[in-house]
Write a protein that holds these residues in place. Sequence first.
Motif, PDB file in Angstrom:
ATOM      1  N   SER A   1       7.036 -59.615  23.346  1.00  8.06           N
ATOM      2  CA  SER A   1       7.151 -59.467  24.677  1.00  8.06           C
ATOM      3  C   SER A   1       7.658 -58.417  25.047  1.00  8.06           C
ATOM      4  O   SER A   1       7.564 -57.351  26.032  1.00  8.06           O
ATOM      5  N   ALA A   2       8.750 -58.004  24.543  1.00  3.67           N
ATOM      6  CA  ALA A   2       9.822 -56.499  24.445  1.00  3.67           C
ATOM      7  C   ALA A   2       8.598 -55.544  24.449  1.00  3.67           C
ATOM      8  O   ALA A   2       8.799 -54.423  25.134  1.00  3.67           O
ATOM      9  N   SER A   3       8.045 -55.428  23.507  1.00  4.97           N
ATOM     10  CA  SER A   3       7.186 -54.265  22.869  1.00  4.97           C
ATOM     11  C   SER A   3       6.112 -54.021  24.046  1.00  4.97           C
ATOM     12  O   SER A   3       5.694 -53.109  24.176  1.00  4.97           O
ATOM     13  N   GLU A   4       5.666 -55.176  24.703  1.00 12.11           N
ATOM     14  CA  GLU A   4       4.778 -55.089  25.964  1.00 12.11           C
ATOM     15  C   GLU A   4       5.271 -54.588  27.168  1.00 12.11           C
ATOM     16  O   GLU A   4       4.630 -54.532  28.147  1.00 12.11           O
ATOM     17  N   GLY A   5       6.697 -54.682  27.229  1.00 12.14           N
ATOM     18  CA  GLY A   5       7.214 -54.388  28.345  1.00 12.14           C
ATOM     19  C   GLY A   5       7.155 -55.657  29.608  1.00 12.14           C
ATOM     20  O   GLY A   5       7.422 -55.441  30.736  1.00 12.14           O
ATOM     21  N   LEU A   6       7.030 -56.902  28.992  1.00 13.15           N
ATOM     22  CA  LEU A   6       6.990 -58.129  29.916  1.00 13.15           C
ATOM     23  C   LEU A   6       8.262 -59.013  29.709  1.00 13.15           C
ATOM     24  O   LEU A   6       8.584 -59.628  28.898  1.00 13.15           O
ATOM     25  N   GLU A   7       9.160 -58.472  30.555  1.00 15.20           N
ATOM     26  CA  GLU A   7      10.510 -58.838  30.543  1.00 15.20           C
ATOM     27  C   GLU A   7      10.795 -60.389  30.795  1.00 15.20           C
ATOM     28  O   GLU A   7      11.696 -61.137  30.185  1.00 15.20           O
ATOM     29  N   GLY A   8      10.107 -60.918  31.680  1.00 18.81           N
ATOM     30  CA  GLY A   8       9.873 -62.214  32.064  1.00 18.81           C
ATOM     31  C   GLY A   8       9.588 -63.251  30.682  1.00 18.81           C
ATOM     32  O   GLY A   8      10.010 -64.206  30.588  1.00 18.81           O
ATOM     33  N   HIS A   9       8.462 -62.713  30.192  1.00 16.25           N
ATOM     34  CA  HIS A   9       8.165 -63.202  29.004  1.00 16.25           C
ATOM     35  C   HIS A   9       9.111 -63.289  28.059  1.00 16.25           C
ATOM     36  O   HIS A   9       9.394 -64.388  27.202  1.00 16.25           O
ATOM     37  N   ARG A  10       9.908 -62.364  27.860  1.00 13.71           N
ATOM     38  CA  ARG A  10      10.960 -61.951  26.678  1.00 13.71           C
ATOM     39  C   ARG A  10      12.139 -62.934  27.087  1.00 13.71           C
ATOM     40  O   ARG A  10      12.507 -63.935  26.150  1.00 13.71           O
ATOM     41  N   ARG A  11      12.385 -63.161  28.327  1.00 17.15           N
ATOM     42  CA  ARG A  11      13.501 -64.045  28.742  1.00 17.15           C
ATOM     43  C   ARG A  11      13.102 -65.607  28.597  1.00 17.15           C
ATOM     44  O   ARG A  11      14.001 -66.245  27.783  1.00 17.15           O
ATOM     45  N   ALA A  12      11.805 -66.012  28.735  1.00 16.31           N
ATOM     46  CA  ALA A  12      11.500 -67.183  28.521  1.00 16.31           C
ATOM     47  C   ALA A  12      11.349 -67.907  27.260  1.00 16.31           C
ATOM     48  O   ALA A  12      11.795 -68.909  26.645  1.00 16.31           O
ATOM     49  N   ALA A  13      11.006 -66.751  26.257  1.00 11.35           N
ATOM     50  CA  ALA A  13      11.071 -67.152  24.818  1.00 11.35           C
ATOM     51  C   ALA A  13      12.661 -67.121  24.494  1.00 11.35           C
ATOM     52  O   ALA A  13      12.980 -67.855  23.516  1.00 11.35           O
TER      53      ALA A  13
END
Length: 427
Positions: free
Chosen positions: A406-418
């Motif tokens: 998620s971090a490498s894709e720039g999707l911060e919301g995804h990263r936080r959920a994980a």
Amino acid sequence: MTRLPIPDTIRFVKSPARDAIADNASVETLVAEVLKRVAAEGDAAVRDYSEKFDKAALDRFEVTAEEREAAVERLDPQTREDTEFAISNVRMFARAQFGTLQDLEVEIRPGVHLGHRNIPLDRVGCYVPGGRYPLLSAPIMSIVPAKVAGVGEIIACLPPNAHEAMIAGCHLSGADRIFRIGGAQAIAAMALGTQSVPPVDKIVGPGNAFVNEAKRQVFGPVGIDQLAGPSEIFILADHTGDAEMIATDLLAQAEHDTRTRVGLITTNADLAEAVLREVDVQLKSLSTAATAGQAWKDYGEISVCPDEATMIAYSDIVAAEHLQVHTEDAKTFARKLKHYGSLFIGPNASVVYSDKCCGTNHTLPTMGAGRYTGGLWVGSYIKTVTHQWMDEDGIREVAPPAVRQSASEGLEGHRRAAQLRLDRLQG
């Protein structure tokens, strides 16, 4: 006839005069108008089109319970017995197929539990063609597998001028509601819903060019089985082929519709010439020659291949709806074929048996669609849906790579959920 290149070593003894795929394009505008009007006007538009296309003025579309029972009572006893024989065979095969569909749950890694369920559809619309001939097997093929699959409600639509035996067939096959509506307006009514016809989740069943085009245009908000029709038969034969039998089977399918596509692919030039002569002979005494002869003239073909490999390659390009194998070792040969709707292995396995009553379904892919799909079957009425659940070990397995991705894709919301679940587990 096909978008794929044909081997240049093939010699055509008879070539089709018309292109079945190109001939399918002229109805698009009319069907779009039908769909638009039915969406806006409901029953009124359906009634108008029924009068215009079917010459039927109906106050109500649905067949009553009393009318259904009367249609069954008026069935010729032998016709009823034959209908129930076909229903029994289709039901037995559908149940056997249904038995292969298993729910699944598996732990692929520690704590990571994945699975799927097979869930029957809530409401299905079965289009039952009945224009040129009373196709008594048609309701069996679409309704019986739906019943076996456990569909919540089965809606059947058939042309208002269809033979009464077709209503009996719908009833005996298990339709919950039957409507006297045909053509594109039937597809529109089932897809969009009207004051009389409830909207369905999926539409199945063969039809003419207008029915097919309507199914194509409504696909998305509702599902469809496939674009089935006009019918096709190809026969693969070597030197053992019987010219009389091959010509008979070709013409049996050609009498369905003037747009039926029929063909012989053979490695034997003498057989090719013999079949060409035999078709002309049989047409002289065939009561349906007006239809079958036109189909043969416009869409019939006979091709001669230099060897078995070329015959197989060309057959897989055609991907015929019905494919018969008349070769010396038909079972071994059949295992080399990949693309077809339904396969008939050996000269004893005529398409007519499947068309009517042997148990396999006769609603099959045409126009080359056999390259990517099979025909109608019990699985057509079921959706296979996945699920997943995780315990703490599962979070430890999947959360770290999910956070990094998620971090490498720039999707911060995804990263936080994980990360949240991992943090709570570690805290």
